[in-house]
Design a protein around this motif. Structure first.
Motif, PDB file in Angstrom:
ATOM      1  N   LEU A  54       0.833  -1.196   0.000  1.00 17.04           N
ATOM      2  CA  LEU A  54       0.000   0.000   0.000  1.00 17.04           C
ATOM      3  C   LEU A  54       0.867   1.245   0.000  1.00 17.04           C
ATOM      4  CD1 LEU A  54      -2.623  -1.028   2.712  1.00 17.04           C
ATOM      5  CD2 LEU A  54      -2.969  -1.041   0.236  1.00 17.04           C
ATOM      6  N   LEU A  55       0.367   2.303  -0.620  1.00 16.51           N
ATOM      7  CA  LEU A  55       1.073   3.576  -0.643  1.00 16.51           C
ATOM      8  C   LEU A  55       0.663   4.414   0.565  1.00 16.51           C
ATOM      9  CD1 LEU A  55       0.827   4.574  -4.428  1.00 16.51           C
ATOM     10  CD2 LEU A  55       2.914   4.024  -3.171  1.00 16.51           C
ATOM     11  N   LEU A  61       5.784   2.697  -0.739  1.00 15.71           N
ATOM     12  CA  LEU A  61       5.093   1.426  -0.625  1.00 15.71           C
ATOM     13  C   LEU A  61       5.360   0.784   0.733  1.00 15.71           C
ATOM     14  CD1 LEU A  61       5.471  -0.311  -4.113  1.00 15.71           C
ATOM     15  CD2 LEU A  61       3.357   0.436  -3.018  1.00 15.71           C
ATOM     16  N   PHE A 172     -11.049  -5.389  -0.900  1.00 18.50           N
ATOM     17  CA  PHE A 172     -10.749  -4.584  -2.086  1.00 18.50           C
ATOM     18  C   PHE A 172     -11.997  -4.408  -2.940  1.00 18.50           C
ATOM     19  CE2 PHE A 172      -9.391  -4.448  -6.591  1.00 18.50           C
ATOM     20  CZ  PHE A 172      -8.732  -3.224  -6.563  1.00 18.50           C
ATOM     21  N   LYS A 174     -12.327  -1.752  -6.095  1.00 24.33           N
ATOM     22  CA  LYS A 174     -11.885  -1.592  -7.489  1.00 24.33           C
ATOM     23  C   LYS A 174     -10.825  -0.509  -7.533  1.00 24.33           C
ATOM     24  CE  LYS A 174     -15.592   1.695  -8.546  1.00 24.33           C
ATOM     25  NZ  LYS A 174     -16.724   2.015  -9.451  1.00 24.33           N
ATOM     26  N   GLY A 175     -10.175  -0.406  -8.688  1.00 20.28           N
ATOM     27  CA  GLY A 175      -9.121   0.588  -8.840  1.00 20.28           C
ATOM     28  C   GLY A 175      -7.746   0.031  -8.537  1.00 20.28           C
ATOM     29  N   LYS A 176      -6.845   0.884  -8.128  1.00 26.46           N
ATOM     30  CA  LYS A 176      -5.483   0.467  -7.810  1.00 26.46           C
ATOM     31  C   LYS A 176      -5.427  -0.151  -6.420  1.00 26.46           C
ATOM     32  CE  LYS A 176      -3.248   3.986 -10.681  1.00 26.46           C
ATOM     33  NZ  LYS A 176      -2.264   5.113 -10.695  1.00 26.46           N
ATOM     34  N   LYS A 177      -4.824  -1.324  -6.319  1.00 22.75           N
ATOM     35  CA  LYS A 177      -4.736  -2.020  -5.035  1.00 22.75           C
ATOM     36  C   LYS A 177      -3.781  -1.336  -4.067  1.00 22.75           C
ATOM     37  CE  LYS A 177      -6.214  -6.692  -6.211  1.00 22.75           C
ATOM     38  NZ  LYS A 177      -5.937  -8.134  -6.022  1.00 22.75           N
ATOM     39  N   GLU A 178      -2.932  -0.444  -4.569  1.00 23.28           N
ATOM     40  CA  GLU A 178      -2.008   0.248  -3.664  1.00 23.28           C
ATOM     41  C   GLU A 178      -2.696   1.387  -2.921  1.00 23.28           C
ATOM     42  OE1 GLU A 178      -0.866   0.760  -7.388  1.00 23.28           O
ATOM     43  OE2 GLU A 178      -1.127  -1.393  -7.090  1.00 23.28           O
ATOM     44  N   ASP A 179      -3.881   1.802  -3.358  1.00 27.71           N
ATOM     45  CA  ASP A 179      -4.574   2.941  -2.761  1.00 27.71           C
ATOM     46  C   ASP A 179      -5.453   2.467  -1.603  1.00 27.71           C
ATOM     47  OD1 ASP A 179      -5.899   5.222  -2.101  1.00 27.71           O
ATOM     48  OD2 ASP A 179      -6.789   5.564  -4.086  1.00 27.71           O
ATOM     49  N   ASN A 182      -9.338   2.442  -1.819  1.00 24.48           N
ATOM     50  CA  ASN A 182     -10.072   1.482  -2.641  1.00 24.48           C
ATOM     51  C   ASN A 182     -10.438   0.212  -1.868  1.00 24.48           C
ATOM     52  OD1 ASN A 182      -9.983   3.134  -4.922  1.00 24.48           O
ATOM     53  ND2 ASN A 182      -8.007   2.306  -5.573  1.00 24.48           N
ATOM     54  N   TYR A 183     -10.348   0.282  -0.541  1.00 26.71           N
ATOM     55  CA  TYR A 183     -10.699  -0.861   0.300  1.00 26.71           C
ATOM     56  C   TYR A 183     -11.904  -0.508   1.173  1.00 26.71           C
ATOM     57  CZ  TYR A 183      -6.342  -3.145  -1.014  1.00 26.71           C
ATOM     58  OH  TYR A 183      -5.330  -3.742  -1.723  1.00 26.71           O
TER      59      TYR A 183
END
Length: 360
Positions: A54-55, A61, A172, A174-179, A182-183
C-alpha cells in the motif's frame, strides 16, 4: 455375443456403481453441496485476495502486514465525522419519569438458547475470544446467564466494552490495489453482542411496523421489499411520463462513505422522531458511542482506534437503523424518489421551467 449385451458386469471398471452396490459396500451416497464448485475453483487459485503493498501519505510502498494494518485503520478512521450537537428542539435526554414508564420486554431463555444453537460453527472467532462452536455446544448451560445479562443490558442501557470492539477486514473494491481508499472495511464484532442486537432488532421492527414510520420510498432492509421492487416502482412512474411524451430527468445522488459518516447525535434524534421507545434509543446510543476498531491482516492487528461516527455495516442492527437516517430525505419533495438504503434515484418532469426548478 448378442447385440446390446455387455461382456462384463456393471460396476467393474466402469466408473459407476449402482445405488444398491453403494449401499452394500457401506459407502454413503455423495451429498450435493451448493458451493462445491466455487470451493473447488478457490482451492485451485494461485493468488489470494490478501492486501498487497500500500502507498502511504509520503508515496512510499508499505510492505509489512503490521504497517499495512495501521495504514488502513488510519484511513478508515479519517472518514469519520465529528460529533454533531442536538438537532433543533429535539430532546436527546429523556426525563427519568418517561424512562421508567417504558415497558421492557423480557428476554426469554428459550429464545436465547435457540440463537445459540443456530450459530454457525464455521464462522471466525470474535474479538472477545469466544468461538461460535464453543457457544453452540454450551447452549443449554449458558442460555440462562446470557438471558439475564442481555435483559440487564436493556434495562441499564449499557453494553460491555467487548461488545463494542470490532476487528476490521479490508475488502478490495476496485481501482489500484495500492490505494487504501479502494478498500472497504468489514467489521467482525462480538458474537454475544450480535445476539443481543438480534433480540433488540426484533423489538424495534415490531415498533416500526406498528407505527408505520418508514416511508414507502425506502426499499432497503424492509420487509417485503427488495432491489426489484425499488426498480419496478421507479420504472413505473418514469415510463408513464415518457409514454405521455413528456421530458424526464433522472438524478442519481451519491453519498460518499454513507455508512461511515452518519452522525450519532443526528441519528438518535431521528430515532426519537420516529417514535422509538426511550429505552431502545438509550441502548442504541450506548452501543454506538465508545466503539473501537482495529484492522487485521494475515493474523497481525493494528492498534485500536475510536469510532466517532457511522454504523457498523456488517452488524445485525446497523443497516436497519441506518435507514432511519435517510427516512426523511424525501420530506417536502415534489419529485419521485426511490431509496435502497442510501442508494437513491430522483426523477421528475422537466418539460417546463417550473419542473426544472422543482427537480433542482
Amino acid at each position: 455375443m448378442e447385440c446390446g449385451k455387455r461382456d462384463r458386469p456393471l460396476g467393474k471398471n466402469t466408473g459407476m456403481l449402482s445405488e444398491n452396490a453403494e449401499m452394500q459396500r457401506g459407502r454413503p451416497r455423495p451429498t450435493w453441496k451448493p458451493t462445491g464448485f466455487f470451493d473447488y475453483i478457490s482451492s485451485k487459485r494461485k493468488t489470494r485476495d490478501n492486501v498487497g503493498p500500500l502507498l502511504n501519505e509520503a508515496g512510499v510502498l508499505v510492505m509489512e502486514d503490521t504497517q499495512k494494518a495501521e495504514l488502513l485503520n488510519a484511513f478508515f478512521a479519517s472518514v469519520f465525522s465529528a460529533k454533531a450537537g442536538p438537532q433543533g428542539s429535539q430532546t436527546l435526554e429523556a426525563t427519568e419519569e418517561a424512562y421508567r414508564e417504558d415497558d421492557f420486554p423480557l428476554v426469554e431463555e428459550d429464545c436465547v438458547r435457540d440463537h445459540l444453537s443456530n450459530l454457525d460453527a464455521h464462522k471466525s472467532m470474535s474479538p472477545d475470544g469466544m468461538h461460535p462452536r464453543v457457544l453452540r455446544e454450551l447452549a443449554d448451560v449458558i442460555a440462562e446467564p446470557f438471558s439475564i445479562i442481555f435483559e440487564r443490558s436493556w434495562r441499564t442501557g449499557e453494553m460491555t466494552e467487548d461488545c463494542r470492539k470490532a476487528n476490521v477486514t479490508a475488502i478490495f473494491k476496485k481501482g489500484k490495489k495500492e490505494d487504501p481508499g479502494n478498500y472497504k472495511p468489514v467489521s467482525l464484532t462480538s458474537i454475544p453482542g450480535k445476539m443481543v442486537e438480534q433480540l433488540i432488532l426484533e423489538v424495534i421492527v415490531k415498533q416500526v411496523e406498528e407505527k408505520k414510520v418508514i416511508r414507502s420510498s425506502q426499499h432497503g432492509f424492509t420487509k417485503g421489499k427488495s432491489c426489484l421492487t425499488n426498480l419496478i416502482a421507479f420504472y413505473d412512474g418514469v415510463t408513464g411520463w415518457v409514454n405521455e411524451g413528456r421530458a424526464v430527468d433522472v438524478v442519481y445522488p451519491v453519498f460518499s462513505k454513507a455508512f461511515d459518516t452518519v452522525s450519532h447525535n443526528i441519528l438518535l434524534g431521528k430515532l426519537r422522531k420516529c417514535g422509538l421507545v426511550e429505552w431502545s434509543v438509550k441502548w442504541i446510543e450506548n452501543w454506538l458511542n465508545g466503539g473501537t476498531q482495529r484492522v487485521a491482516i494475515s493474523g497481525t492487528e493494528s492498534t485500536w482506534r475510536p469510532v466517532t461516527s457511522g454504523v457498523p455495516q456488517e452488524s445485525v442492527l446497523g443497516p436497519v437503523i441506518f435507514i432511519f437516517f435517510f427516512n426523511d430525505l424525501d420530506e417536502k419533495l415534489e419529485c419521485t424518489l426511490c431509496k435502497f438504503a442510501s442508494d437513491t434515484k430522483l426523477g421528475g418532469v422537466v418539460d417546463t421551467s417550473e419542473g426544472c426548478a422543482v427537480i433542482q
